[in-house]
Enzyme design. Sequence first.
Site, PDB file in Angstrom:
ATOM      1  N   GLY A 151     -36.374 -82.061  25.208  1.00  0.00           N
ATOM      2  CA  GLY A 151     -36.496 -82.156  26.889  1.00  0.00           C
ATOM      3  C   GLY A 151     -35.456 -82.031  26.886  1.00  0.00           C
ATOM      4  O   GLY A 151     -35.565 -81.153  27.917  1.00  0.00           O
ATOM      5  N   GLU A 194     -35.443 -78.306  26.786  1.00  0.00           N
ATOM      6  CA  GLU A 194     -36.393 -77.606  27.404  1.00  0.00           C
ATOM      7  C   GLU A 194     -36.092 -77.493  29.045  1.00  0.00           C
ATOM      8  O   GLU A 194     -36.530 -76.174  29.447  1.00  0.00           O
ATOM      9  CB  GLU A 194     -36.680 -78.317  27.085  1.00  0.00           C
ATOM     10  CG  GLU A 194     -37.561 -78.429  25.660  1.00  0.00           C
ATOM     11  CD  GLU A 194     -38.838 -78.686  25.199  1.00  0.00           C
ATOM     12  OE1 GLU A 194     -39.781 -78.296  24.990  1.00  0.00           O
ATOM     13  OE2 GLU A 194     -38.895 -80.116  25.154  1.00  0.00           O
ATOM     14  N   ALA A 252     -36.092 -86.772  25.690  1.00  0.00           N
ATOM     15  CA  ALA A 252     -37.510 -87.027  26.312  1.00  0.00           C
ATOM     16  C   ALA A 252     -37.255 -89.196  26.487  1.00  0.00           C
ATOM     17  O   ALA A 252     -36.376 -89.196  25.255  1.00  0.00           O
ATOM     18  CB  ALA A 252     -38.437 -87.116  25.774  1.00  0.00           C
ATOM     19  N   GLU A 307     -37.578 -82.135  17.942  1.00  0.00           N
ATOM     20  CA  GLU A 307     -38.828 -82.580  17.582  1.00  0.00           C
ATOM     21  C   GLU A 307     -39.703 -83.081  15.544  1.00  0.00           C
ATOM     22  O   GLU A 307     -40.434 -84.005  16.478  1.00  0.00           O
ATOM     23  CB  GLU A 307     -40.008 -82.564  18.926  1.00  0.00           C
ATOM     24  CG  GLU A 307     -39.831 -82.300  20.210  1.00  0.00           C
ATOM     25  CD  GLU A 307     -38.870 -81.803  21.053  1.00  0.00           C
ATOM     26  OE1 GLU A 307     -38.985 -81.438  21.550  1.00  0.00           O
ATOM     27  OE2 GLU A 307     -38.017 -80.689  19.545  1.00  0.00           O
TER      28      GLU A 307
END
Length: 256
Positions: free
Chosen positions: A111, A114, A66, A134
């Site tokens: 992300g 994901e 991200a 993370e």
Amino acid sequence: MSYQNIKLEIKDKTAWITIDRESKLNALNKDTIGELKSAVEEAENDGSVRGLIITGSGQKAFVAGADIQEFLGKSKEEAMALSEFGHDLMDRISNLSKPVIAAINGFALGGGLELALACHLRVASNSAKMGLPEVSLGLIPGYGGTQRLTELVGKGKALEMILTGDMINAQDALQWGLVNKVVELYELEETAQNILNKIYSRSKTAVAAAIKTVNSGLDKNKDGFKEEIDAFGVCFGSDDFKEGVSAFLEKRKANF
């Protein structure tokens, strides 16, 4: 629709969605997530599209996480809203009636992993690396990673990846069941397309029903076995079923 952060190309029956922020290693910011939602919806509603392939621009990254700058200064409520925004994209992809393949051409982190996890199938280049780092930021995966990774690789391996934050290589990802195939980078796009071509030779109705039914088995609020029985019955009333059975009995290739 015009896009700034992604590219959407329709080639034959396939929608190619490319995250196009190569200078940022294709990091997911809010605008990019919003554009991905629109592109996925556009492909879903296009009757000429039978499947989707999602990849990243360049050779370094699928999506290297991200955009951390967007995390700064957010309250708990704002952070939850950001997570929900990402979840909406991932859920749309996971529940799409058309097969979606992630062509992982490099780093798939945070992300980015994901996003790949939300796709129905994953093909990785042999140089790809994957991880959910993370915890090194004092966070946990927020776009569905804690759930979808566990579904694919099991609780032990998922916790190993999430708690250490370490990356794994493509061969480990294949061994763990995180990806379906590992190929040379130059073979990546062709391999993903060949998988879709095989799926295109099958019943579109049955493919959509299979995706929905498999997903229902992972939903704690649904009885996957009951969903399968219902979907099996619905398939019997489809034109594809009539064509498939006729082709089988006539010893010819079905025309789906």
